[in-house]
Scaffold this motif. Structure first.
Motif, PDB file in Angstrom:
ATOM      1  N   LEU A   1      25.717  38.323  42.701  1.00  0.00           N
ATOM      2  CA  LEU A   1      27.053  38.820  43.173  1.00  0.00           C
ATOM      3  C   LEU A   1      27.128  39.200  44.580  1.00  0.00           C
ATOM      4  CD1 LEU A   1      28.886  39.926  40.022  1.00  0.00           C
ATOM      5  CD2 LEU A   1      29.370  37.889  41.154  1.00  0.00           C
ATOM      6  N   PRO A   2      26.440  40.031  45.134  1.00  0.00           N
ATOM      7  CA  PRO A   2      26.452  40.466  46.578  1.00  0.00           C
ATOM      8  C   PRO A   2      26.268  39.333  47.413  1.00  0.00           C
ATOM      9  CG  PRO A   2      25.283  42.105  45.202  1.00  0.00           C
ATOM     10  CD  PRO A   2      25.369  41.032  44.371  1.00  0.00           C
ATOM     11  N   HIS A   3      25.365  38.664  47.374  1.00  0.00           N
ATOM     12  CA  HIS A   3      25.046  37.528  47.866  1.00  0.00           C
ATOM     13  C   HIS A   3      25.865  36.357  47.845  1.00  0.00           C
ATOM     14  CE1 HIS A   3      21.320  39.563  48.459  1.00  0.00           C
ATOM     15  NE2 HIS A   3      20.938  39.603  47.050  1.00  0.00           N
TER      16      HIS A   3
ATOM     17  N   GLY B   1      36.876  30.810  48.552  1.00  0.00           N
ATOM     18  CA  GLY B   1      35.940  30.302  47.831  1.00  0.00           C
ATOM     19  C   GLY B   1      35.556  30.580  46.469  1.00  0.00           C
ATOM     20  N   VAL B   2      34.973  29.949  45.743  1.00  0.00           N
ATOM     21  CA  VAL B   2      34.923  29.903  44.046  1.00  0.00           C
ATOM     22  C   VAL B   2      33.434  30.218  43.725  1.00  0.00           C
ATOM     23  CG1 VAL B   2      35.531  28.934  41.974  1.00  0.00           C
ATOM     24  CG2 VAL B   2      37.127  28.543  43.875  1.00  0.00           C
ATOM     25  N   VAL B   3      33.353  31.100  42.765  1.00  0.00           N
ATOM     26  CA  VAL B   3      31.959  31.254  42.143  1.00  0.00           C
ATOM     27  C   VAL B   3      32.444  30.786  40.399  1.00  0.00           C
ATOM     28  CG1 VAL B   3      32.461  33.768  41.861  1.00  0.00           C
ATOM     29  CG2 VAL B   3      30.011  32.673  41.592  1.00  0.00           C
ATOM     30  N   LEU B   4      31.442  30.171  40.209  1.00  0.00           N
ATOM     31  CA  LEU B   4      31.328  29.872  38.730  1.00  0.00           C
ATOM     32  C   LEU B   4      30.292  30.252  38.054  1.00  0.00           C
ATOM     33  CD1 LEU B   4      33.566  26.487  38.872  1.00  0.00           C
ATOM     34  CD2 LEU B   4      34.209  28.712  37.604  1.00  0.00           C
TER      35      LEU B   4
ATOM     36  N   GLU C   1      33.456  45.403  39.783  1.00  0.00           N
ATOM     37  CA  GLU C   1      32.818  46.324  40.642  1.00  0.00           C
ATOM     38  C   GLU C   1      32.881  45.815  41.982  1.00  0.00           C
ATOM     39  OE1 GLU C   1      29.074  47.569  39.119  1.00  0.00           O
ATOM     40  OE2 GLU C   1      30.141  48.207  37.027  1.00  0.00           O
ATOM     41  N   TYR C   2      32.946  44.596  42.273  1.00  0.00           N
ATOM     42  CA  TYR C   2      33.218  44.026  43.588  1.00  0.00           C
ATOM     43  C   TYR C   2      34.422  43.677  43.880  1.00  0.00           C
ATOM     44  CZ  TYR C   2      28.018  43.995  42.908  1.00  0.00           C
ATOM     45  OH  TYR C   2      26.463  44.388  43.006  1.00  0.00           O
ATOM     46  N   SER C   3      35.232  44.471  43.653  1.00  0.00           N
ATOM     47  CA  SER C   3      36.620  44.077  43.503  1.00  0.00           C
ATOM     48  C   SER C   3      37.356  43.857  45.181  1.00  0.00           C
ATOM     49  CB  SER C   3      37.727  44.877  42.683  1.00  0.00           C
ATOM     50  OG  SER C   3      37.557  46.317  43.350  1.00  0.00           O
ATOM     51  N   ARG C   4      36.370  44.476  46.060  1.00  0.00           N
ATOM     52  CA  ARG C   4      36.855  44.448  47.384  1.00  0.00           C
ATOM     53  C   ARG C   4      36.460  42.768  48.000  1.00  0.00           C
ATOM     54  NH1 ARG C   4      32.121  47.911  50.806  1.00  0.00           N
ATOM     55  NH2 ARG C   4      30.207  46.365  50.038  1.00  0.00           N
ATOM     56  N   ASP C   5      35.597  42.537  47.212  1.00  0.00           N
ATOM     57  CA  ASP C   5      35.131  40.832  47.725  1.00  0.00           C
ATOM     58  C   ASP C   5      35.857  40.004  46.765  1.00  0.00           C
ATOM     59  OD1 ASP C   5      33.138  41.640  49.408  1.00  0.00           O
ATOM     60  OD2 ASP C   5      32.024  42.528  47.838  1.00  0.00           O
ATOM     61  N   PHE C   6      35.924  40.137  45.495  1.00  0.00           N
ATOM     62  CA  PHE C   6      36.538  39.099  44.573  1.00  0.00           C
ATOM     63  C   PHE C   6      38.114  39.349  44.036  1.00  0.00           C
ATOM     64  CE2 PHE C   6      31.830  38.764  44.153  1.00  0.00           C
ATOM     65  CZ  PHE C   6      31.469  37.266  44.512  1.00  0.00           C
ATOM     66  N   GLU C   7      38.500  38.425  43.535  1.00  0.00           N
ATOM     67  CA  GLU C   7      39.890  38.435  42.927  1.00  0.00           C
ATOM     68  C   GLU C   7      39.850  37.449  41.711  1.00  0.00           C
ATOM     69  OE1 GLU C   7      43.070  38.304  45.720  1.00  0.00           O
ATOM     70  OE2 GLU C   7      42.538  36.485  46.718  1.00  0.00           O
ATOM     71  N   GLU C   8      41.060  37.260  41.187  1.00  0.00           N
ATOM     72  CA  GLU C   8      41.385  36.349  40.129  1.00  0.00           C
ATOM     73  C   GLU C   8      39.864  36.259  39.246  1.00  0.00           C
ATOM     74  OE1 GLU C   8      42.949  32.265  41.425  1.00  0.00           O
ATOM     75  OE2 GLU C   8      43.247  33.312  43.517  1.00  0.00           O
ATOM     76  N   ILE C   9      39.600  37.232  38.882  1.00  0.00           N
ATOM     77  CA  ILE C   9      38.453  37.248  37.990  1.00  0.00           C
ATOM     78  C   ILE C   9      38.682  37.076  36.705  1.00  0.00           C
ATOM     79  CG2 ILE C   9      36.417  38.825  37.158  1.00  0.00           C
ATOM     80  CD1 ILE C   9      36.973  40.492  39.934  1.00  0.00           C
TER      81      ILE C   9
ATOM     82  N   ARG D   1      38.168  37.062  47.940  1.00  0.00           N
ATOM     83  CA  ARG D   1      39.401  37.674  48.566  1.00  0.00           C
ATOM     84  C   ARG D   1      39.510  36.904  50.021  1.00  0.00           C
ATOM     85  NH1 ARG D   1      42.229  41.476  46.032  1.00  0.00           N
ATOM     86  NH2 ARG D   1      41.456  42.651  44.554  1.00  0.00           N
ATOM     87  N   ASN D   2      40.828  36.508  50.216  1.00  0.00           N
ATOM     88  CA  ASN D   2      41.134  36.095  51.651  1.00  0.00           C
ATOM     89  C   ASN D   2      40.994  37.162  52.743  1.00  0.00           C
ATOM     90  OD1 ASN D   2      41.700  33.442  51.124  1.00  0.00           O
ATOM     91  ND2 ASN D   2      43.573  33.849  50.156  1.00  0.00           N
ATOM     92  N   CYS D   3      41.412  38.363  51.991  1.00  0.00           N
ATOM     93  CA  CYS D   3      41.409  39.683  53.098  1.00  0.00           C
ATOM     94  C   CYS D   3      40.811  40.791  52.547  1.00  0.00           C
ATOM     95  CB  CYS D   3      42.690  40.150  53.546  1.00  0.00           C
ATOM     96  SG  CYS D   3      43.834  38.989  54.632  1.00  0.00           S
ATOM     97  N   LYS D   4      39.562  41.195  52.814  1.00  0.00           N
ATOM     98  CA  LYS D   4      38.842  41.963  52.355  1.00  0.00           C
ATOM     99  C   LYS D   4      39.722  43.327  52.256  1.00  0.00           C
ATOM    100  CE  LYS D   4      34.131  40.323  52.696  1.00  0.00           C
ATOM    101  NZ  LYS D   4      32.834  40.724  53.206  1.00  0.00           N
ATOM    102  N   LYS D   5      39.705  44.218  51.160  1.00  0.00           N
ATOM    103  CA  LYS D   5      40.414  45.442  51.078  1.00  0.00           C
ATOM    104  C   LYS D   5      39.402  46.630  50.571  1.00  0.00           C
ATOM    105  CE  LYS D   5      44.658  42.961  49.328  1.00  0.00           C
ATOM    106  NZ  LYS D   5      45.650  43.022  48.361  1.00  0.00           N
TER     107      LYS D   5
END
Length: 293
Positions: free
Chosen positions: A229-231, A240-243, A260-268, A286-290
């Motif tokens: 996930l971090p990579h 972008g999308v991960v499946l 746990e990587y919510s600063r990187d991913f959304e719509e999980i 995420r379009n904008c990192k939070k």
């Protein structure tokens, strides 16, 4: 005594049933067709064909291997995935229909006429990467696997389906950086996700023949998901999308790990198969990192 194809298939099916093989008749038919170079239509129209002794011996030899638990796909060297024929063999996982849900989701999300930059982590025989390159003529992909033998199968399948020039094949681990930052639209993966305990209870047909390294991922089966996930987050473009394929009871745990990587991913989300079982982890970059606390 002369044997017909019908006789030989019946004899083979009875032998396999006695060995406790699943779908013995289907296995017998596939192996006979493989030896004789027949398709399904040929099987139906030539059941009364008389076989010579060499043909009978060749069929019996393959049936004996099947009776010992060896998967049909390894015996024939082929397995269908998403309507395409793939070369497979010992050292790579046998393609399974559950993995097709990843392809279906990609087709739903992306325009087949548009450019697509993707990576297939743990490509094995190349089923995901080669299929996506076939479906998306403008796509370019990275097929990554730690096994040189697996990459040889993937390269052969890419050549077979005419997409080799648009694919890069790299030996490496999905647990390490694999692409430039924000360079990919899509990452797909069917990583190892069997737990150590589950592996002990797998059918012999799987445990004795398919590579353990492509199956097992730590005590809970999710070590590879944690590691990749971090990579993936670094490699994906914004939006972008991960499946990632997961085990049928891993949805809640996989979703929690990704959150746990919510600063990187959304719509999980966890996508289910036709039986309603957990099958694919889905997330977008995420379009904008939070910053989260």
């Amino acid at each position: 005594m002369t044997k017909t194809l019908y006789d030989c298939i019946g004899e083979s099916a009875a032998f396999l049933e006695g060995k406790g093989v699943d779908s013995p008749l289907l296995s017998a038919e596939i192996l006979a067709c493989h030896v004789l170079g027949l398709d399904r239509t040929g099987l139906l129209t030539q059941k009364r064909r008389e076989l010579d002794s060499k043909e009978v011996e060749a069929i019996r030899a393959l049936v004996a291997r099947r009776g010992n638990g060896e998967p049909v796909a390894y015996i024939t060297g082929h397995k269908e995935f998403y309507g395409l024929d793939f070369k497979v063999g010992p050292g790579v996982l046998i393609p399974r229909p559950e993995t097709e849900h990843i392809v279906e989701k990609v087709e739903e999300l992306f325009d087949p006429a548009a450019p697509l930059a993707f990576a297939d982590l743990g490509t094995g025989s190349g089923i995901l990467g080669v299929t996506l390159a076939s479906l998306f003529p403008q796509a370019r992909g990275l097929l990554l696997d730690i096994s040189v033998g697996a990459l040889e199968f993937a390269a052969s399948n890419a050549e077979k389906h005419g997409v080799r020039e648009r694919l890069e094949l790299w030996q490496g681990s999905m647990l390490e950086p694999f692409a430039e930052s924000e360079s990919l639209d899509l990452v797909v993966s069917n990583p190892p996700y069997v737990s150590a305990g589950e592996y002990e209870g797998l059918d012999r047909e799987v445990a004795a023949f398919e590579p353990a390294g492509a199956l097992v991922s730590g005590e809970d089966g999710l070590d590879h998901l944690r590691g990749l996930l971090p990579h993936v987050a670094d490699a994906l473009k914004q939006g972008g999308v991960v499946l990632v394929e997961i085990g049928w009871r891993q949805g809640a745990a996989a979703k929690k790990i990704t959150e746990e990587y919510s600063r990187d991913f959304e719509e999980i989300a966890v996508l289910t198969d036709l039986a309603g079982h957990d099958r694919v982890l889905f997330a977008t970059k995420r379009n904008c990192k939070k910053t989260t606390h």
